[in-house]
Structure formats: C-alpha cells, structure tokens
Motif scaffolding. Sequence first.
Motif, PDB file in Angstrom:
ATOM      1  N   ASP A  75       7.267  13.190  -4.359  1.00  0.00           N
ATOM      2  CA  ASP A  75       7.141  12.670  -5.723  1.00  0.00           C
ATOM      3  C   ASP A  75       5.680  12.570  -6.186  1.00  0.00           C
ATOM      4  OD1 ASP A  75       8.471  11.332  -8.076  1.00  0.00           O
ATOM      5  OD2 ASP A  75       7.116   9.722  -7.443  1.00  0.00           O
ATOM      6  N   LYS A  76       4.748  12.551  -5.244  1.00  0.00           N
ATOM      7  CA  LYS A  76       3.324  12.462  -5.627  1.00  0.00           C
ATOM      8  C   LYS A  76       2.824  13.752  -6.280  1.00  0.00           C
ATOM      9  CE  LYS A  76       1.969   9.315  -1.872  1.00  0.00           C
ATOM     10  NZ  LYS A  76       1.232   9.258  -0.599  1.00  0.00           N
ATOM     11  N   ASP A  77       3.561  14.842  -6.073  1.00  0.00           N
ATOM     12  CA  ASP A  77       3.113  16.154  -6.559  1.00  0.00           C
ATOM     13  C   ASP A  77       3.494  16.341  -8.028  1.00  0.00           C
ATOM     14  OD1 ASP A  77       2.367  18.745  -6.966  1.00  0.00           O
ATOM     15  OD2 ASP A  77       3.250  19.517  -5.133  1.00  0.00           O
ATOM     16  N   PHE A  78       2.601  15.968  -8.924  1.00  0.00           N
ATOM     17  CA  PHE A  78       2.835  16.071 -10.371  1.00  0.00           C
ATOM     18  C   PHE A  78       2.349  17.433 -10.866  1.00  0.00           C
ATOM     19  CE2 PHE A  78       0.803  15.680 -14.569  1.00  0.00           C
ATOM     20  CZ  PHE A  78       1.886  15.335 -15.341  1.00  0.00           C
ATOM     21  N   ILE A  79       3.191  18.127 -11.635  1.00  0.00           N
ATOM     22  CA  ILE A  79       2.797  19.434 -12.183  1.00  0.00           C
ATOM     23  C   ILE A  79       2.323  19.279 -13.626  1.00  0.00           C
ATOM     24  CG2 ILE A  79       3.541  21.796 -12.698  1.00  0.00           C
ATOM     25  CD1 ILE A  79       5.669  21.445 -10.455  1.00  0.00           C
ATOM     26  N   CYS A  80       3.213  18.799 -14.496  1.00  0.00           N
ATOM     27  CA  CYS A  80       2.850  18.561 -15.899  1.00  0.00           C
ATOM     28  C   CYS A  80       3.958  17.727 -16.542  1.00  0.00           C
ATOM     29  CB  CYS A  80       2.663  19.882 -16.657  1.00  0.00           C
ATOM     30  SG  CYS A  80       4.177  20.865 -16.832  1.00  0.00           S
ATOM     31  N   ASN A  81       3.774  17.363 -17.799  1.00  0.00           N
ATOM     32  CA  ASN A  81       4.810  16.636 -18.547  1.00  0.00           C
ATOM     33  C   ASN A  81       5.527  17.576 -19.496  1.00  0.00           C
ATOM     34  OD1 ASN A  81       4.628  13.873 -17.690  1.00  0.00           O
ATOM     35  ND2 ASN A  81       2.649  13.750 -18.702  1.00  0.00           N
ATOM     36  N   THR A  82       6.804  17.298 -19.748  1.00  0.00           N
ATOM     37  CA  THR A  82       7.520  18.012 -20.814  1.00  0.00           C
ATOM     38  C   THR A  82       7.000  17.488 -22.147  1.00  0.00           C
ATOM     39  OG1 THR A  82       9.274  16.369 -21.016  1.00  0.00           O
ATOM     40  CG2 THR A  82       9.612  18.130 -19.399  1.00  0.00           C
ATOM     41  N   ILE A  83       7.439  18.105 -23.224  1.00  0.00           N
ATOM     42  CA  ILE A  83       6.999  17.687 -24.563  1.00  0.00           C
ATOM     43  C   ILE A  83       7.461  16.254 -24.860  1.00  0.00           C
ATOM     44  CG2 ILE A  83       8.992  18.633 -25.823  1.00  0.00           C
ATOM     45  CD1 ILE A  83       5.266  18.882 -26.909  1.00  0.00           C
ATOM     46  N   GLN A  84       8.547  15.813 -24.202  1.00  0.00           N
ATOM     47  CA  GLN A  84       9.029  14.429 -24.377  1.00  0.00           C
ATOM     48  C   GLN A  84       8.294  13.453 -23.455  1.00  0.00           C
ATOM     49  OE1 GLN A  84      11.449  16.900 -23.757  1.00  0.00           O
ATOM     50  NE2 GLN A  84      12.094  17.139 -25.887  1.00  0.00           N
ATOM     51  N   GLY A  85       7.358  13.963 -22.652  1.00  0.00           N
ATOM     52  CA  GLY A  85       6.592  13.082 -21.770  1.00  0.00           C
ATOM     53  C   GLY A  85       7.216  12.871 -20.405  1.00  0.00           C
ATOM     54  N   ARG A  86       8.289  13.611 -20.096  1.00  0.00           N
ATOM     55  CA  ARG A  86       8.927  13.470 -18.783  1.00  0.00           C
ATOM     56  C   ARG A  86       8.142  14.266 -17.750  1.00  0.00           C
ATOM     57  NH1 ARG A  86      12.545  16.268 -15.839  1.00  0.00           N
ATOM     58  NH2 ARG A  86      12.838  17.861 -17.426  1.00  0.00           N
ATOM     59  N   PRO A  87       7.767  13.644 -16.629  1.00  0.00           N
ATOM     60  CA  PRO A  87       6.989  14.384 -15.636  1.00  0.00           C
ATOM     61  C   PRO A  87       7.823  15.440 -14.913  1.00  0.00           C
ATOM     62  CG  PRO A  87       7.509  12.175 -14.817  1.00  0.00           C
ATOM     63  CD  PRO A  87       8.002  12.239 -16.227  1.00  0.00           C
ATOM     64  N   ILE A  88       7.217  16.598 -14.694  1.00  0.00           N
ATOM     65  CA  ILE A  88       7.865  17.659 -13.917  1.00  0.00           C
ATOM     66  C   ILE A  88       7.245  17.644 -12.529  1.00  0.00           C
ATOM     67  CG2 ILE A  88       8.309  20.139 -13.704  1.00  0.00           C
ATOM     68  CD1 ILE A  88       8.040  20.333 -16.755  1.00  0.00           C
ATOM     69  N   LYS A  89       8.096  17.451 -11.524  1.00  0.00           N
ATOM     70  CA  LYS A  89       7.644  17.386 -10.133  1.00  0.00           C
ATOM     71  C   LYS A  89       8.672  18.095  -9.267  1.00  0.00           C
ATOM     72  CE  LYS A  89       6.234  12.555 -10.871  1.00  0.00           C
ATOM     73  NZ  LYS A  89       6.453  11.173 -10.430  1.00  0.00           N
ATOM     74  N   PRO A  90       8.261  18.595  -8.100  1.00  0.00           N
ATOM     75  CA  PRO A  90       9.280  19.077  -7.160  1.00  0.00           C
ATOM     76  C   PRO A  90      10.134  17.904  -6.691  1.00  0.00           C
ATOM     77  CG  PRO A  90       7.099  19.062  -6.125  1.00  0.00           C
ATOM     78  CD  PRO A  90       6.903  18.714  -7.563  1.00  0.00           C
ATOM     79  N   LYS A  91      11.402  18.178  -6.396  1.00  0.00           N
ATOM     80  CA  LYS A  91      12.309  17.094  -6.011  1.00  0.00           C
ATOM     81  C   LYS A  91      12.858  17.239  -4.592  1.00  0.00           C
ATOM     82  CE  LYS A  91      13.954  15.554 -10.530  1.00  0.00           C
ATOM     83  NZ  LYS A  91      13.099  16.313 -11.438  1.00  0.00           N
ATOM     84  N   THR A  92      12.584  18.369  -3.958  1.00  0.00           N
ATOM     85  CA  THR A  92      13.073  18.597  -2.596  1.00  0.00           C
ATOM     86  C   THR A  92      11.958  19.237  -1.772  1.00  0.00           C
ATOM     87  OG1 THR A  92      13.857  20.855  -2.992  1.00  0.00           O
ATOM     88  CG2 THR A  92      15.402  19.075  -3.514  1.00  0.00           C
ATOM     89  N   LEU A  93      12.144  19.275  -0.458  1.00  0.00           N
ATOM     90  CA  LEU A  93      11.148  19.915   0.420  1.00  0.00           C
ATOM     91  C   LEU A  93      10.996  21.400   0.095  1.00  0.00           C
ATOM     92  CD1 LEU A  93      12.055  18.219   3.814  1.00  0.00           C
ATOM     93  CD2 LEU A  93       9.857  18.042   2.640  1.00  0.00           C
TER      94      LEU A  93
END
Length: 338
Positions: free
Chosen positions: A99-117
């Motif tokens: 969860d620490k691996d932040f990529i970017c936010n969607t236009i609504q401000g939702r963070p996009i991150k990997p969710k599995t190994l």
Amino acid sequence: MANSIIELHVEVPADQEGNVFGQFDEHLKLIERTLNVTLISRDGTLKILGNEQSASQAKKLIEELLLLAKRGNTITTQNVNYALSLALEQRNQVLAEIDKDFICNTIQGRPIKPKTLGQKEYVDQIRKKMIVFGVGPAGTGKTYLAMAMAVTAFRNEEVSRIILTRPAIEAGEKLGFLPGDLQSKVDPYLRPLYDALYQIMGADSFAKNMERGLIEVAPLAYMRGRTLDNAFIILDEAQNTTPAQMKMFLTRIGFGSKVIVTGDASQKDLPKDAVSGLDVAMKVLKKIDDIAFCQLTSKDVVRHPLVQQIVQAYDDYEKHQKPEKASRRPSRTQNHGR
C-alpha cells in the motif's frame, strides 16, 4: 494444550469500524469463517476468540486492515480475501507494505496503487525495465496500472507523449462494411483505453493532449513504418497480434521510450490455428536483460470477488481438459494407413 481457546483484543476507533468491519460486518464474518475464530465488537474493542494460531493470525490481519483504513483506503472484500490468503501462508504486513507504493491519483482524487504482490512486482518492473510484458487474466490491473504509470511519466516529463494501441483483430477485413469514417470504425476496439484515461486524467485534459498530439490512441496497424522516440507506449490485447505484428511493433521502439505489452493468453480472438505474437515473443525474448515478463494470476484479480472465482474456475477447467485432449490424440500406429 495446543487447541485451548485464547482471547486477544484490538482497539478499533469508532470512525474506522464501518470501513474495517464491512457492511453488515461482512469482513468480520469472512475472517471468522476462514480462520475459525469468533470476533465480538464492544465499546471500541474487538475481542478475538480462537486457538493460539488462529487468534494471532486474526489479530495481525485486523491490525493490518486498520492500518490501511487509517491511511485513507476503502477496505474491500478483495482486500480482506487477499489478506486472508497471505495470513494462511504466514505472510503478515505484506498488504500494508504494498500500500505504500503510490502511483498517482485519479481525477476524483482516488489514489492508484498496486493491491497484490503480483501487481507490485509488475509496477516495480515497469520502473526498472525498458520493455515489460504484463500477462494474466481479466481484472488483474494489467492495462490500468500501465496507464497510471504512463500518465505519471508524462506528467513528470519523463516522456513527451503517450501512445496506446491494440490490434483491431475482431474487425479483420470487415472494417470497410461498418458505417462511418475510419476513426469511428476503430473506436469501439479502443474504447477500454479511452475509459481508463478518462478516469485517470479527466476528459478535458485527455482531449487537450489528444488535440496537441501528445496522446495518441490508435490501432496497431498505424504503428508500421514509424520510430517511436521519447514515448510511453502501451500495446493492449497483445494475445491478438500475429508474430509479424509483434515484431513490427517491438522494432518501432526508439530512444527514451518505455513499452508495456499487456495480454491474456486465454482470450485469443485470432483465427483458429493462428499463432499468437504474444506467445512467440515470450519464448523468443525471455533471455534479454532489459525485458521483463510479469505473470499475473487469479490471485491478482482486483475486480468483484466473483470475477476471481470465475477466473479460477476456468483455469481449473482448462487444466483438466489438456490431459483429456492428449489422451484422445491417436497414436502414430493408428494413423499409419492414412
């Protein structure tokens, strides 16, 4: 005694209960069933009853979900299922680390991150390598994560443009019979790519960059004869390329470019007996250092939990079919009279 019941406690703030426990406590019920524990919530404290191993696993899992919730994540059934599968393998705090691996936010401000190994490995390889193949079933985030990485690289001026392409294989030679100009004919095949970009960039930003030629969404045939420098290029649905198309595409790559090739080997729309360019590329290029191959599986599916079950059911079915087909194949001695 190994099976004696113990009692453990986790403090859960009232404002986090709904998120961690799930609607109608569905997350707690899932944990109870899977780990064979009893969970009782009272006055901000979650009581965990079970044998030592199960109670300890449940405690660590609840604490991890609580940590994710405090970081602003919405806890989903998929999160809980994946955390449970890791807990059963004695792997704790993995979700919190991913969860620490932040990529970017969607236009609504939702963070996009990997969710599995698997997704984390995929994102890490995209950062490290020039060409990455992301192969796996529907719902594993192959295209969406690649899009998020492309938009991030574009915003950070690591590349000057984004090029998204996929083979319009279903249309074949029949595009001419469809109404409208060429763009309207190929748009349906590219629509999933548009949808993902709208979500990440917003329609206005997408339209402006399209007009300026900084974002291009085109059928694979349009790549022929070009050299693609300083671009982030995503080839989607690569299982529907021919070996010649795949070679053509991979040899377009210029300096300063990064390429992601995504595909699902089980979803080919090629004519019967045609060889997939994705299958050939994975055999031919496997020893080249700056090319990575990431195999995502049903464990990496982040859509509705039912999708994960469907993918797994098809995987199991196909595994059972292969031995049957092999056993039905006639021997050479049976064929000698042909």
